[in-house]
Write an enzyme that holds these catalytic residues in place. Structure first.
Site, PDB file in Angstrom:
ATOM      1  N   ARG A  62       0.955  -0.869  -0.451  1.00  0.00           N
ATOM      2  CA  ARG A  62      -0.103   0.160   0.226  1.00  0.00           C
ATOM      3  C   ARG A  62       1.500   1.634  -0.256  1.00  0.00           C
ATOM      4  O   ARG A  62       0.567   2.035  -0.507  1.00  0.00           O
ATOM      5  CB  ARG A  62      -0.841  -0.062   0.913  1.00  0.00           C
ATOM      6  CG  ARG A  62      -1.742   1.187   1.305  1.00  0.00           C
ATOM      7  CD  ARG A  62      -2.929   0.772   2.048  1.00  0.00           C
ATOM      8  NE  ARG A  62      -3.905   1.845   2.621  1.00  0.00           N
ATOM      9  CZ  ARG A  62      -3.550   2.337   3.420  1.00  0.00           C
ATOM     10  NH1 ARG A  62      -2.882   1.766   5.174  1.00  0.00           N
ATOM     11  NH2 ARG A  62      -4.005   3.531   4.580  1.00  0.00           N
ATOM     12  N   HIS A  66       0.743   3.980  -2.792  1.00  0.00           N
ATOM     13  CA  HIS A  66      -0.021   5.232  -2.403  1.00  0.00           C
ATOM     14  C   HIS A  66       1.702   6.571  -2.565  1.00  0.00           C
ATOM     15  O   HIS A  66       0.847   8.132  -3.030  1.00  0.00           O
ATOM     16  CB  HIS A  66       0.149   5.369  -0.168  1.00  0.00           C
ATOM     17  CG  HIS A  66      -1.396   5.292   0.114  1.00  0.00           C
ATOM     18  ND1 HIS A  66      -2.089   5.531   1.067  1.00  0.00           N
ATOM     19  CD2 HIS A  66      -2.470   4.219  -0.563  1.00  0.00           C
ATOM     20  CE1 HIS A  66      -3.125   5.132   1.035  1.00  0.00           C
ATOM     21  NE2 HIS A  66      -3.382   4.866   0.425  1.00  0.00           N
ATOM     22  N   ASN A  94      -1.976   7.684   5.091  1.00  0.00           N
ATOM     23  CA  ASN A  94      -0.962   7.427   5.294  1.00  0.00           C
ATOM     24  C   ASN A  94      -0.687   6.915   6.382  1.00  0.00           C
ATOM     25  O   ASN A  94       0.079   6.556   6.480  1.00  0.00           O
ATOM     26  CB  ASN A  94       0.145   8.212   4.573  1.00  0.00           C
ATOM     27  CG  ASN A  94      -0.610   8.378   2.924  1.00  0.00           C
ATOM     28  OD1 ASN A  94      -0.694   6.894   2.649  1.00  0.00           O
ATOM     29  ND2 ASN A  94       0.182   9.277   2.514  1.00  0.00           N
ATOM     30  N   HIS A 192      -6.279  -5.730  -2.097  1.00  0.00           N
ATOM     31  CA  HIS A 192      -6.915  -5.737  -1.231  1.00  0.00           C
ATOM     32  C   HIS A 192      -7.352  -7.157  -0.187  1.00  0.00           C
ATOM     33  O   HIS A 192      -8.364  -7.345   0.505  1.00  0.00           O
ATOM     34  CB  HIS A 192      -8.568  -5.257  -0.834  1.00  0.00           C
ATOM     35  CG  HIS A 192      -8.343  -3.721  -1.052  1.00  0.00           C
ATOM     36  ND1 HIS A 192      -9.589  -2.545  -1.863  1.00  0.00           N
ATOM     37  CD2 HIS A 192      -7.395  -2.429  -1.371  1.00  0.00           C
ATOM     38  CE1 HIS A 192      -8.840  -1.346  -1.954  1.00  0.00           C
ATOM     39  NE2 HIS A 192      -8.051  -1.372  -1.262  1.00  0.00           N
TER      40      HIS A 192
END
Length: 324
Positions: A62, A66, A94, A192
Site C-alpha cells: 500500500r 500511495h 497514510n 485488497h
C-alpha cells in the site's frame, strides 16, 4: 485562435515527450555496474522483517501505491515533516501505513555497500514486489533508475489518493489521470486481498449509507449483520480483515468476496457497476484459469512508472525520511 491552438498542441507534445523520456530512463539492471547486489540486499532486508511479521506485506504494498498516486513514484510518502511543514506521511490515509523500518534497513545496508547510489524510491518499488512474493504472491521485474523527490505536501495526498468511498466514475478518473487503464484499476484493487481496514472506512455502509440510518443495498445483508458484531457506530479503532480468512495470503479470494457483494468498501462494490470490471471480477473466480497473478505484475509495473524522476532530476537521499 489558430496560433493559440498550435501552441497548445506544442505544449502537450512536449509534456508527453518529457513523460516518455522519464519513463524510458528506467531499466532492468540499472545498477548493474554501480551497485550489482541491490536486489539481493533489498530482498534480504524485506525477508528479515516479513518472515517474522507477514502482516507487513500489506502496508508495504500500500505504501508503494500511495507514493505513486501523489506526485508520481518519487518516494515522497517516506519523508518526515520538518519545521512545521506536514508531508504526505501525515495525511490521514497514510497514518495507518507501517513498514518504514523495512525501507530504512534496506537503505542502510545499501549505503554501506554502495553509498549515494540507490534511491529510496527504487527501494520502495523493490520492497513492495518482494513483500508480495514472500507471501506466495506473484513476482515481476522491477525497472530501476528512479530518483527521489524533494517535495511532499499533505494536502496533495488528501486530494489525489483514491478513497474507499469512491464510485466507479471517480475511480476511473483518478486512475486514468495517471495513465492507468480500467484493467489496471480492477487488477490493482485486487491488492485488497491483503491486510485489514478500520471500521470507519466502511462504517457508513452498515449504519448510515444515505444519512437516514440505512444500510448499503449493494452489500450482502447477511454480511452487514456479521460486520455489525465487530464494528459499532462511529468506531474508529477496530480493524477487520478485508479478505476474511485469507488476509495474510495473496490470492484470488478478494474477487470471490466482491462477486458475492462482500467487498468491504464502496470502491470494491463499484467494480460490479461497470461491465468491464465486473467481467474481470467474474473471470477470476475459477482459480485454475485465473490470470490475476500475471495481470497484477503487469499493472504494478505500469503503476511504478507514474511520474518518475530520472537523470539529474530530484536527488538520491542519504536517509529516506529526510531530504539531503
Amino acid at each position: 485562435m489558430a496560433t493559440l491552438k498550435f501552441l497548445l498542441v506544442v505544449i502537450l507534445c512536449l509534456a508527453f515527450a518529457f513523460e516518455l523520456a522519464n519513463s524510458q530512463g528506467l531499466q532492468v539492471g540499472f545498477y548493474k555496474k554501480t551497485c550489482p547486489n541491490v536486489e539481493a540486499i533489498v530482498k534480504k532486508a524485506t525477508t528479515d522483517f516479513v518472515s517474522r511479521a507477514p502482516t507487513l506485506a500489506a502496508p508495504l504494498l500500500r505504501m508503494h501505491f500511495h507514493d505513486c498516486f501523489v506526485r508520481g513514484c518519487d518516494g515522497s510518502v517516506l519523508l518526515n515533516s520538518t519545521k512545521g511543514n506536514q508531508t504526505e506521511k501525515d495525511a490521514i490515509p497514510n497514518q495507518s501505513l507501517r513498514g518504514f523500518q523495512v525501507i530504512d534497513a534496506a537503505k542502510s545496508a545499501l549505503e554501506k555497500q554502495c553509498p549515494g547510489i540507490v534511491s529510496c524510491t527504487d527501494i520502495l518499488a523493490l520492497v513492495a514486489r518482494d513483500a508480495v512474493s514472500l507471501i506466495n504472491g506473484p513476482t515481476w521485474q522491477v525497472e530501476l533508475g528512479r530518483r527521489d523527490g524533494r517535495v511532499s505536501i499533505l494536502l496533495e495526498a488528501i486530494r489525489n489518493l483514491p478513497t474507499p468511498f469512491d464510485n466507479f466514475t471517480t475511480l476511473k478518473s483518478s486512475f486514468g489521470a495517471l495513465g492507468l487503464s480500467v484493467k489496471d484499476l480492477v487488477v490493482l484493487s485486487g491488492g485488497h486481498t491483503l491486510g485489514v481496514s478500520h471500521c470507519f472506512s466502511f462504517g457508513s455502509r452498515l449504519y448510515n449509507f444515505t444519512g437516514k440510518g440505512d444500510t448499503d443495498p449493494n452489500m450482502d445483508q447477511s454480511y452487514i449483520g456479521q460486520l455489525k458484531t465487530k464494528c459499532k457506530p462511529n468506531d474508529v479503532t477496530t480493524t477487520v480483515e478485508m479478505d476474511p480468512g485469507s488476509a495474510k495470503n495473496f490470492d484470488t479470494d478478494y474477487y470471490t468476496m466482491v462477486s458475492k457483494r462482500r467487498g468491504l468498501f464502496a470502491s470494491d462494490a463499484a467494480l460490479l457497476t461497470n461491465t468491464q470490471t465486473k467481467a474481470y471480477v467474474l473471470s477470476q473466480l475459477n482459480t485454475p484459469g485465473s490470470t490475476f497473478f500475471e495481470d497484477f505484475g503487469v499493472s504494478m509495473v505500469n503503476m511504478s512508472k507514474i511520474g518518475v524522476l530520472t537523470g539529474k532530476a530530484g536527488e538520491i537521499r542519504k536517509h529516506c525520511a529526510i531530504r539531503n
